[in-house]
Design a protein around this motif. Structure first.
Motif, PDB file in Angstrom:
ATOM      1  N   VAL A  14       0.800  -1.340   0.132  1.00  0.00           N
ATOM      2  CA  VAL A  14       0.111  -0.012   0.025  1.00  0.00           C
ATOM      3  C   VAL A  14       0.874   1.188  -0.022  1.00  0.00           C
ATOM      4  CG1 VAL A  14      -1.748   1.131   1.410  1.00  0.00           C
ATOM      5  CG2 VAL A  14      -1.892  -1.076   1.230  1.00  0.00           C
ATOM      6  N   ILE A  15       2.011   1.121   0.898  1.00  0.00           N
ATOM      7  CA  ILE A  15       2.890   2.541   0.674  1.00  0.00           C
ATOM      8  C   ILE A  15       3.588   2.603  -0.752  1.00  0.00           C
ATOM      9  CG2 ILE A  15       5.014   3.197   1.637  1.00  0.00           C
ATOM     10  CD1 ILE A  15       4.295   1.876   4.524  1.00  0.00           C
ATOM     11  N   GLU A  16       3.784   1.490  -1.212  1.00  0.00           N
ATOM     12  CA  GLU A  16       4.403   1.674  -2.546  1.00  0.00           C
ATOM     13  C   GLU A  16       3.373   2.210  -3.409  1.00  0.00           C
ATOM     14  OE1 GLU A  16       5.770  -2.122  -4.061  1.00  0.00           O
ATOM     15  OE2 GLU A  16       7.272  -2.362  -2.402  1.00  0.00           O
ATOM     16  N   LEU A  17       2.300   1.943  -3.412  1.00  0.00           N
ATOM     17  CA  LEU A  17       1.107   2.392  -4.159  1.00  0.00           C
ATOM     18  C   LEU A  17       0.936   4.041  -3.981  1.00  0.00           C
ATOM     19  CD1 LEU A  17      -1.662  -0.247  -4.289  1.00  0.00           C
ATOM     20  CD2 LEU A  17      -0.096   0.389  -6.119  1.00  0.00           C
ATOM     21  N   ALA A  18       1.050   4.367  -2.614  1.00  0.00           N
ATOM     22  CA  ALA A  18       0.916   5.668  -2.320  1.00  0.00           C
ATOM     23  C   ALA A  18       1.787   6.673  -2.611  1.00  0.00           C
ATOM     24  CB  ALA A  18       0.457   5.728  -0.766  1.00  0.00           C
ATOM     25  N   VAL A  19       3.092   6.149  -3.001  1.00  0.00           N
ATOM     26  CA  VAL A  19       4.162   6.935  -3.282  1.00  0.00           C
ATOM     27  C   VAL A  19       4.075   7.844  -4.361  1.00  0.00           C
ATOM     28  CG1 VAL A  19       6.788   6.985  -3.774  1.00  0.00           C
ATOM     29  CG2 VAL A  19       5.983   5.467  -1.811  1.00  0.00           C
ATOM     30  N   ALA A  20       3.598   7.516  -5.479  1.00  0.00           N
ATOM     31  CA  ALA A  20       3.084   8.151  -6.755  1.00  0.00           C
ATOM     32  C   ALA A  20       2.366   9.529  -6.472  1.00  0.00           C
ATOM     33  CB  ALA A  20       2.648   7.180  -7.950  1.00  0.00           C
ATOM     34  N   PRO A  21       1.162   9.323  -5.884  1.00  0.00           N
ATOM     35  CA  PRO A  21       0.189  10.281  -5.630  1.00  0.00           C
ATOM     36  C   PRO A  21       1.100  11.194  -4.537  1.00  0.00           C
ATOM     37  CG  PRO A  21      -1.050   8.285  -5.174  1.00  0.00           C
ATOM     38  CD  PRO A  21       0.551   7.941  -5.315  1.00  0.00           C
ATOM     39  N   PHE A  23       4.004  12.158  -4.571  1.00  0.00           N
ATOM     40  CA  PHE A  23       5.033  12.957  -5.356  1.00  0.00           C
ATOM     41  C   PHE A  23       4.319  13.875  -6.185  1.00  0.00           C
ATOM     42  CE2 PHE A  23       8.368   9.442  -5.196  1.00  0.00           C
ATOM     43  CZ  PHE A  23       9.192  10.209  -4.680  1.00  0.00           C
ATOM     44  N   LEU A  24       3.092  13.750  -6.570  1.00  0.00           N
ATOM     45  CA  LEU A  24       2.182  14.508  -7.212  1.00  0.00           C
ATOM     46  C   LEU A  24       1.644  15.715  -6.295  1.00  0.00           C
ATOM     47  CD1 LEU A  24       0.667  15.431  -9.742  1.00  0.00           C
ATOM     48  CD2 LEU A  24      -1.199  13.963  -9.022  1.00  0.00           C
ATOM     49  N   LEU A  25       1.604  15.403  -5.151  1.00  0.00           N
ATOM     50  CA  LEU A  25       1.191  16.476  -4.062  1.00  0.00           C
ATOM     51  C   LEU A  25       2.407  17.477  -3.879  1.00  0.00           C
ATOM     52  CD1 LEU A  25      -0.408  14.541  -1.046  1.00  0.00           C
ATOM     53  CD2 LEU A  25      -1.441  16.350  -2.460  1.00  0.00           C
ATOM     54  N   VAL A  26       3.589  16.997  -3.906  1.00  0.00           N
ATOM     55  CA  VAL A  26       4.749  17.670  -3.816  1.00  0.00           C
ATOM     56  C   VAL A  26       4.972  18.711  -5.186  1.00  0.00           C
ATOM     57  CG1 VAL A  26       7.221  17.530  -4.111  1.00  0.00           C
ATOM     58  CG2 VAL A  26       6.201  16.186  -2.407  1.00  0.00           C
ATOM     59  N   ALA A  27       4.624  18.235  -6.238  1.00  0.00           N
ATOM     60  CA  ALA A  27       4.447  19.006  -7.427  1.00  0.00           C
ATOM     61  C   ALA A  27       3.624  20.245  -7.396  1.00  0.00           C
ATOM     62  CB  ALA A  27       4.635  18.255  -8.751  1.00  0.00           C
ATOM     63  N   ILE A  28       2.270  19.895  -6.788  1.00  0.00           N
ATOM     64  CA  ILE A  28       1.441  20.592  -6.720  1.00  0.00           C
ATOM     65  C   ILE A  28       1.881  21.639  -5.698  1.00  0.00           C
ATOM     66  CG2 ILE A  28      -1.078  20.773  -5.855  1.00  0.00           C
ATOM     67  CD1 ILE A  28      -1.869  18.302  -7.022  1.00  0.00           C
ATOM     68  N   ALA A  89      -5.133  18.773  -4.898  1.00  0.00           N
ATOM     69  CA  ALA A  89      -4.292  18.247  -3.762  1.00  0.00           C
ATOM     70  C   ALA A  89      -5.436  17.465  -2.619  1.00  0.00           C
ATOM     71  CB  ALA A  89      -3.560  19.322  -2.957  1.00  0.00           C
ATOM     72  N   VAL A  90      -6.457  18.039  -2.358  1.00  0.00           N
ATOM     73  CA  VAL A  90      -7.495  17.245  -1.598  1.00  0.00           C
ATOM     74  C   VAL A  90      -7.721  16.070  -2.067  1.00  0.00           C
ATOM     75  CG1 VAL A  90      -9.805  17.509  -0.749  1.00  0.00           C
ATOM     76  CG2 VAL A  90      -8.244  19.423  -0.501  1.00  0.00           C
ATOM     77  N   PHE A  91      -8.159  16.081  -3.179  1.00  0.00           N
ATOM     78  CA  PHE A  91      -8.333  14.909  -3.854  1.00  0.00           C
ATOM     79  C   PHE A  91      -7.410  13.566  -3.750  1.00  0.00           C
ATOM     80  CE2 PHE A  91     -11.515  16.869  -7.217  1.00  0.00           C
ATOM     81  CZ  PHE A  91     -12.455  17.066  -6.512  1.00  0.00           C
ATOM     82  N   ILE A  92      -6.433  14.163  -3.976  1.00  0.00           N
ATOM     83  CA  ILE A  92      -4.893  13.405  -4.117  1.00  0.00           C
ATOM     84  C   ILE A  92      -4.934  12.672  -2.639  1.00  0.00           C
ATOM     85  CG2 ILE A  92      -2.384  13.145  -4.172  1.00  0.00           C
ATOM     86  CD1 ILE A  92      -2.772  15.024  -6.657  1.00  0.00           C
ATOM     87  N   CYS A  93      -5.221  13.515  -1.638  1.00  0.00           N
ATOM     88  CA  CYS A  93      -5.064  13.086  -0.209  1.00  0.00           C
ATOM     89  C   CYS A  93      -6.147  12.002   0.048  1.00  0.00           C
ATOM     90  CB  CYS A  93      -5.351  14.411   0.717  1.00  0.00           C
ATOM     91  SG  CYS A  93      -4.077  15.226   0.768  1.00  0.00           S
ATOM     92  N   LEU A  94      -7.353  12.377  -0.290  1.00  0.00           N
ATOM     93  CA  LEU A  94      -8.269  11.308  -0.220  1.00  0.00           C
ATOM     94  C   LEU A  94      -7.969  10.081  -1.001  1.00  0.00           C
ATOM     95  CD1 LEU A  94     -11.521  13.445  -0.612  1.00  0.00           C
ATOM     96  CD2 LEU A  94     -10.708  12.657   1.349  1.00  0.00           C
ATOM     97  N   LEU A  95      -7.554  10.071  -2.158  1.00  0.00           N
ATOM     98  CA  LEU A  95      -7.220   8.865  -2.849  1.00  0.00           C
ATOM     99  C   LEU A  95      -6.014   8.139  -1.779  1.00  0.00           C
ATOM    100  CD1 LEU A  95      -6.178   8.739  -6.401  1.00  0.00           C
ATOM    101  CD2 LEU A  95      -4.516   7.966  -4.985  1.00  0.00           C
ATOM    102  N   VAL A  96      -5.022   8.974  -1.265  1.00  0.00           N
ATOM    103  CA  VAL A  96      -4.074   8.024  -0.549  1.00  0.00           C
ATOM    104  C   VAL A  96      -4.603   7.349   0.624  1.00  0.00           C
ATOM    105  CG1 VAL A  96      -1.967   8.311   0.698  1.00  0.00           C
ATOM    106  CG2 VAL A  96      -2.098   9.401  -1.359  1.00  0.00           C
ATOM    107  N   VAL A  97      -5.531   7.961   1.330  1.00  0.00           N
ATOM    108  CA  VAL A  97      -6.344   7.457   2.288  1.00  0.00           C
ATOM    109  C   VAL A  97      -7.188   6.199   2.044  1.00  0.00           C
ATOM    110  CG1 VAL A  97      -8.345   7.757   3.960  1.00  0.00           C
ATOM    111  CG2 VAL A  97      -6.424   9.573   3.612  1.00  0.00           C
ATOM    112  N   LEU A  98      -7.710   6.382   0.722  1.00  0.00           N
ATOM    113  CA  LEU A  98      -8.732   5.193   0.346  1.00  0.00           C
ATOM    114  C   LEU A  98      -7.758   4.210  -0.140  1.00  0.00           C
ATOM    115  CD1 LEU A  98     -11.409   6.780  -1.604  1.00  0.00           C
ATOM    116  CD2 LEU A  98     -11.475   5.993   0.658  1.00  0.00           C
TER     117      LEU A  98
END
Length: 155
Positions: A14-21, A23-28, A89-98
């Motif tokens: 799960v952590i591996e899956l969450a890493v890509a989003p 990085f997108l948060l960092v870019a945003i 960014a909020v959508f991505i945070c929700l995505l990581v939580v899910l």
């Protein structure tokens, strides 16, 4: 019925899956920093113009008021870009939580996760597009008048 606690491998996955989003948060976050900097400069310019506009008369006054209106529009446009970036960014945070909920509780939320990712990318793309509009407005504001470009000094 109690669920078995997830294994370390499942959590690592799960952590591996969450890493890509993430990085997108960092870019945003970097993009938001650029937007906030532009907004600050626009606001500073608008505040500096206020006493000049109040003291100006005639054609100079009209030109300064037109510039102030353009600054006001740029403020609104940059705020829109910021709003869309924060929404992404909020959508991505929700995505990581899910992603974690899916991995930890074996709940199938694949469709929701996919839709959140699509919404986040649409919001990021919208933010970039709105930012492009603001940069075009800024460029229009600082164009050098042709009367100066082709001006020749008197002998």
């Amino acid at each position: 019925m109690l669920l078995a606690p997830p294994s370390a491998d499942a959590i690592a996955s799960v952590i591996e899956l969450a890493v890509a989003p993430v990085f997108l948060l960092v870019a945003i976050g970097g993009f938001l920093n650029v937007c906030a900097g532009r907004l600050a400069r626009i606001v500073d310019r608008a505040r500096a113009m206020e006493p000049v506009i109040l003291a100006a008369r005639g054609a100079e006054h009209d030109q300064l008021v037109e510039e102030a209106r353009l600054l006001d529009r740029r403020i609104r446009v940059v705020n829109s870009a910021i709003t869309m970036a924060v929404l992404a960014a909020v959508f991505i945070c929700l995505l990581v939580v899910l992603l974690f909920v899916t991995g930890l509780f074996q709940v199938d939320l694949a469709s929701v996760i996919a839709l959140l990712f699509i919404a986040a990318i649409i919001a990021v793309g919208s933010s970039f597009t709105i930012f492009l509009v603001e940069t075009r407005l800024a460029t229009r504001m600082v164009r050098v008048p042709s009367r100066l470009l082709f001006h020749e000094a008197e002998d």
